[in-house]
Design a protein around this motif. Structure first.
Motif, PDB file in Angstrom:
ATOM      1  N   LYS A 118       0.906  -1.142   0.085  1.00 12.56           N
ATOM      2  CA  LYS A 118      -0.006  -0.029  -0.187  1.00 12.56           C
ATOM      3  C   LYS A 118       0.977   1.307  -0.045  1.00 12.56           C
ATOM      4  N   SER A 119       2.036   1.163   0.676  1.00 18.07           N
ATOM      5  CA  SER A 119       3.006   2.302   0.754  1.00 18.07           C
ATOM      6  C   SER A 119       4.016   2.704  -0.190  1.00 18.07           C
ATOM      7  N   ASN A 120       4.210   1.588  -1.274  1.00 14.18           N
ATOM      8  CA  ASN A 120       5.185   1.911  -2.276  1.00 14.18           C
ATOM      9  C   ASN A 120       4.470   1.765  -3.597  1.00 14.18           C
ATOM     10  N   ILE A 121       5.039   2.667  -4.408  1.00 12.90           N
ATOM     11  CA  ILE A 121       4.666   2.771  -6.013  1.00 12.90           C
ATOM     12  C   ILE A 121       5.068   1.526  -6.620  1.00 12.90           C
ATOM     13  N   LEU A 122       4.196   0.559  -6.785  1.00 14.60           N
ATOM     14  CA  LEU A 122       4.615  -0.611  -7.551  1.00 14.60           C
ATOM     15  C   LEU A 122       3.565  -0.642  -8.964  1.00 14.60           C
ATOM     16  N   ASN A 123       4.280  -1.362 -10.017  1.00 11.93           N
ATOM     17  CA  ASN A 123       3.110  -1.399 -11.011  1.00 11.93           C
ATOM     18  C   ASN A 123       2.236  -2.460 -10.878  1.00 11.93           C
ATOM     19  N   GLU A 124       1.056  -2.564 -11.455  1.00  7.96           N
ATOM     20  CA  GLU A 124       0.032  -3.342 -11.180  1.00  7.96           C
ATOM     21  C   GLU A 124       0.121  -4.840 -11.016  1.00  7.96           C
ATOM     22  N   SER A 125       1.171  -5.085 -12.039  1.00  6.65           N
ATOM     23  CA  SER A 125       1.600  -6.598 -12.071  1.00  6.65           C
ATOM     24  C   SER A 125       2.542  -7.167 -11.119  1.00  6.65           C
ATOM     25  N   ALA A 126       3.460  -6.196 -10.330  1.00  5.60           N
ATOM     26  CA  ALA A 126       4.076  -6.522  -9.211  1.00  5.60           C
ATOM     27  C   ALA A 126       3.025  -6.648  -8.131  1.00  5.60           C
ATOM     28  N   LYS A 127       2.295  -5.569  -7.966  1.00  6.57           N
ATOM     29  CA  LYS A 127       1.352  -5.750  -6.906  1.00  6.57           C
ATOM     30  C   LYS A 127       0.465  -6.889  -6.793  1.00  6.57           C
ATOM     31  N   ASN A 128       0.045  -7.415  -7.927  1.00 12.66           N
ATOM     32  CA  ASN A 128      -0.673  -8.632  -8.330  1.00 12.66           C
ATOM     33  C   ASN A 128       0.134 -10.007  -7.743  1.00 12.66           C
ATOM     34  N   ASN A 129       1.216  -9.846  -8.217  1.00 12.86           N
ATOM     35  CA  ASN A 129       2.314 -11.126  -7.829  1.00 12.86           C
ATOM     36  C   ASN A 129       2.728 -11.140  -6.409  1.00 12.86           C
ATOM     37  N   LEU A 130       2.799  -9.932  -5.815  1.00 11.90           N
ATOM     38  CA  LEU A 130       3.263  -9.875  -4.456  1.00 11.90           C
ATOM     39  C   LEU A 130       2.087 -10.343  -3.639  1.00 11.90           C
ATOM     40  N   GLN A 131       0.580  -9.771  -3.918  1.00 13.53           N
ATOM     41  CA  GLN A 131      -0.389 -10.202  -3.238  1.00 13.53           C
ATOM     42  C   GLN A 131      -0.539 -11.963  -3.185  1.00 13.53           C
ATOM     43  N   ASP A 132      -0.324 -12.344  -4.471  1.00 14.35           N
ATOM     44  CA  ASP A 132      -0.663 -13.706  -4.925  1.00 14.35           C
ATOM     45  C   ASP A 132       0.327 -14.448  -4.029  1.00 14.35           C
ATOM     46  N   TRP A 133       1.691 -14.098  -3.883  1.00 16.33           N
ATOM     47  CA  TRP A 133       2.599 -14.549  -3.199  1.00 16.33           C
ATOM     48  C   TRP A 133       2.230 -14.604  -1.702  1.00 16.33           C
ATOM     49  N   ILE A 134       1.613 -13.765  -0.971  1.00 16.48           N
ATOM     50  CA  ILE A 134       1.208 -13.360   0.321  1.00 16.48           C
ATOM     51  C   ILE A 134       0.065 -14.446   0.699  1.00 16.48           C
ATOM     52  N   THR A 135      -0.755 -14.643  -0.313  1.00 17.67           N
ATOM     53  CA  THR A 135      -1.927 -15.730  -0.090  1.00 17.67           C
ATOM     54  C   THR A 135      -1.376 -17.212  -0.274  1.00 17.67           C
ATOM     55  N   LYS A 136      -0.749 -17.472  -1.116  1.00 22.67           N
ATOM     56  CA  LYS A 136       0.211 -18.769  -1.129  1.00 22.67           C
ATOM     57  C   LYS A 136       0.954 -19.100  -0.136  1.00 22.67           C
ATOM     58  N   TYR A 137       1.727 -18.205   0.605  1.00 18.99           N
ATOM     59  CA  TYR A 137       2.402 -18.552   1.668  1.00 18.99           C
ATOM     60  C   TYR A 137       1.622 -18.801   2.965  1.00 18.99           C
ATOM     61  N   HIS A 138       0.746 -17.955   3.099  1.00 25.15           N
ATOM     62  CA  HIS A 138      -0.238 -17.949   4.261  1.00 25.15           C
ATOM     63  C   HIS A 138      -0.972 -19.526   4.226  1.00 25.15           C
ATOM     64  N   ALA A 139      -1.444 -20.020   3.178  1.00 23.63           N
ATOM     65  CA  ALA A 139      -2.055 -21.078   2.850  1.00 23.63           C
ATOM     66  C   ALA A 139      -0.849 -22.323   3.227  1.00 23.63           C
ATOM     67  N   GLU A 140       0.141 -22.208   2.594  1.00 24.23           N
ATOM     68  CA  GLU A 140       1.124 -23.204   2.831  1.00 24.23           C
ATOM     69  C   GLU A 140       1.667 -23.312   4.004  1.00 24.23           C
ATOM     70  N   PHE A 141       1.830 -22.090   4.723  1.00 29.00           N
ATOM     71  CA  PHE A 141       2.072 -22.581   6.333  1.00 29.00           C
ATOM     72  C   PHE A 141       1.106 -22.929   6.774  1.00 29.00           C
ATOM     73  N   GLN A 142      -0.117 -22.852   6.775  1.00 26.92           N
ATOM     74  CA  GLN A 142      -1.241 -23.425   7.556  1.00 26.92           C
ATOM     75  C   GLN A 142      -1.154 -24.872   7.202  1.00 26.92           C
ATOM     76  N   SER A 143      -1.097 -25.378   6.039  1.00 21.69           N
ATOM     77  CA  SER A 143      -1.198 -26.899   5.806  1.00 21.69           C
ATOM     78  C   SER A 143       0.299 -27.427   6.242  1.00 21.69           C
ATOM     79  N   LEU A 144       1.145 -26.800   6.229  1.00 24.42           N
ATOM     80  CA  LEU A 144       2.595 -27.311   6.882  1.00 24.42           C
ATOM     81  C   LEU A 144       2.285 -27.620   8.399  1.00 24.42           C
ATOM     82  N   SER A 145       1.698 -26.647   8.891  1.00 26.00           N
ATOM     83  CA  SER A 145       1.426 -26.672  10.342  1.00 26.00           C
ATOM     84  C   SER A 145       0.652 -27.425  10.924  1.00 26.00           C
ATOM     85  N   THR A 146      -0.602 -27.870  10.224  1.00 27.66           N
ATOM     86  CA  THR A 146      -1.369 -28.898  10.384  1.00 27.66           C
ATOM     87  C   THR A 146      -0.640 -30.315  10.358  1.00 27.66           C
TER      88      THR A 146
END
Length: 501
Positions: free
Chosen positions: A377-405
């Motif tokens: 939110k606080s940095n100027i990133l192009n739309e593609s970079a924003k989408n890629n980073l948001q996608d990474w955040i979602t994937k990481y959270h899901a993978e950690f949850q699965s690993l933890s279980t």
């Protein structure tokens, strides 16, 4: 044969009473009450799960007539569940109040903020405190009776009063504690006289361990009670299981154990945690429910390896695809390495692993992921970079949850595997405890039934309080009572305990 309506209503009670007589029982000397040698422990019972109510009802109908709870168990919900079940059963005529022994306790106090509490409380931290002041006990007894829907507690106990020695808001010594216990007992004598409690006692994790710094001495406590009022001090409650045997052991400095001393003084001995031992600095559940641990362990191990790989790949990807992210932030995502390097330790302690992952690692990861979202939110990133980073955040959270279980499952299966070995050792040492595969009596957890039978073989233990939240816990407890006999001799007990040194 014909029955009146009154007799028909009493049939369930008569059946339970007849069933109760099949088992060995104990007498609380100072009250004369006859009780089952296993009691219903309600530590983690709350209003959300219907099975807890069914388990309590089944236990009572099966002849277990001791119910142990505490004002702070699940913030009072444990008492509410018990009160609702007992009210319904008594209205139906399936149980009589006089045939039950209900125990509750007080001392613990949880709050959003303990800073405003009076000095009668020992403040342990910002959210937890402890007190046994008369004013606090009066309120706790009133609240417990209201939740339990009863007019009287058979036994009321001070719950782990030694915890007050951890006070961070005042200087609090063992001398202060003894004075507060004496003051509490003086007040509880009044509660006995007005009939709100039948007697009182102490539940303590340290009373059976003279070598610990927070040990409270039963002889010293008794000395402070006038002879004329000692009849009101009816019971104590301490941990006891195959690993924690302090209550029955004599130290070289004394010629009696706590169990022997309490019996000599007509103080009834309840024990708790028969299936949750603290050994080697960790909590060890004494359970080995019937599952194919070898097949399950292999499957979970393969899944765990795959999850470690996926989480590790995501962590590498964060640095490679998003090099512009502050290194102080990106360098925090190294959990695949940390957890895999400590897999051996994590697999050895199920409870510690579960707590570590859910209460420490997960909140830390969520905070770091939120920091990444703030970066978006606080940095100027192009739309593609924003989408890629948001996608990474979602994937990481899901993978950690699965690993933890999966990691928690891996730790639990490892516990079952270790406990299967313990089960085999006990059966070898004491063949009478062995369960034949063709036996019609199939326990949910063979090790648990064996451990309960070992507890029952100790004649100095009046009643063992067992966590019975679930129906299979009740069934295993009933099976242990059914099989309880004289086959486990003193020699067998000694051999079992020696093999656990």
């Amino acid at each position: 044969m014909f029955f009146s309506k009154h007799e028909i209503n009493r049939i369930p009670l008569l059946i339970a009473k007849s069933f109760f007589r099949k088992y060995s029982t104990s007498i609380i000397v100072k009250t004369g009450q006859e009780i089952s040698r296993l009691g219903f422990g309600s530590y983690r019972i709350n209003c959300k799960v219907d099975e807890y109510k069914l388990a309590l009802k089944k236990a009572i109908n099966s002849g277990i007539n001791v119910i142990d709870t505490s004002a702070h168990f699940e913030s009072g919900e444990s008492e509410k569940v018990i009160g609702n079940v007992l009210e319904k059963m008594m209205n139906e005529g399936s149980v009589s109040r006089k045939n039950l022994v209900v125990i509750s306790k007080a001392g613990y106090f949880e709050s959003i903020d303990t800073s405003t509490l009076p000095d009668t409380f020992s403040k342990i931290n910002n959210k937890s405190a402890h007190s046994i002041s008369p004013e606090f006990l009066q309120n706790q007894i009133s609240d417990s009776l209201a939740r339990l829907k009863l007019n009287k507690l058979d036994i009321f106990m001070l719950n782990n009063p030694e915890r007050m020695l951890k006070a961070n808001n005042k200087n609090y010594s063992m001398s202060h504690l003894h004075q507060d216990i004496e003051r509490a007992f003086n007040y509880l004598d009044e509660e006995v006289s007005i009939g709100r409690i039948g007697g009182y006692g102490i539940c303590s994790n340290a009373m059976a361990i003279p070598t610990t710094s927070d040990h409270i001495s039963l002889p010293i406590i008794l000395e402070k009670i006038p002879e004329s009022r000692r009849h009101n001090f009816v019971a104590i409650q301490v941990p006891f299981n195959i690993f924690e045997r302090d209550v029955i052991q004599r130290l070289s400095s004394q010629n009696y154990s706590l169990a022997e001393y309490s019996k000599q003084k007509d103080i009834f001995l309840f024990t708790n945690r028969p299936l949750n031992a603290i050994t080697g600095g960790a909590i060890r559940p004494l359970v080995n429910k019937c599952v194919d641990t070898d097949a399950s362990f292999e499957e979970v191990s393969n899944n765990l390896a795959n999850k470690f790989q996926k989480l590790g790949e995501l962590e590498i990807e964060l640095n490679e695809l998003f090099p512009y992210i502050d290194f102080k932030l990106s360098s925090k995502f190294i959990w695949a390495q940390i957890l895999s390097e400590n897999l051996n330790k994590l697999s050895q302690n199920y409870f510690a692993t579960k707590y570590y992952l859910e209460k420490q690692v997960k909140p830390d990861i969520i905070n770091c992921l939120e920091s990444l979202s703030d970066y978006l939110k606080s940095n100027i990133l192009n739309e593609s970079a924003k989408n890629n980073l948001q996608d990474w955040i979602t994937k990481y959270h899901a993978e950690f949850q699965s690993l933890s279980t999966i990691l928690i499952s891996y730790s639990y299966l490892n516990l079952l595997h270790i406990n299967n070995d313990l089960d085999s050792i006990i059966s070898t040492v004491s063949p009478s405890l062995y369960f034949d595969e063709d036996s019609p009596q199939k326990p949910y957890s063979p090790l648990s039934v064996k451990c309960l039978r070992i507890n029952l073989a100790n004649s100095l233990i009046g009643c063992t309080l067992v966590g019975m939240r679930k129906l299979n816990h009740v069934e295993d407890s009933i099976l242990a009572l059914t099989l309880s006999d004289n086959d486990i001799t003193a020699e067998y007990l000694e051999e079992i305990y020696n093999c656990l040194q």
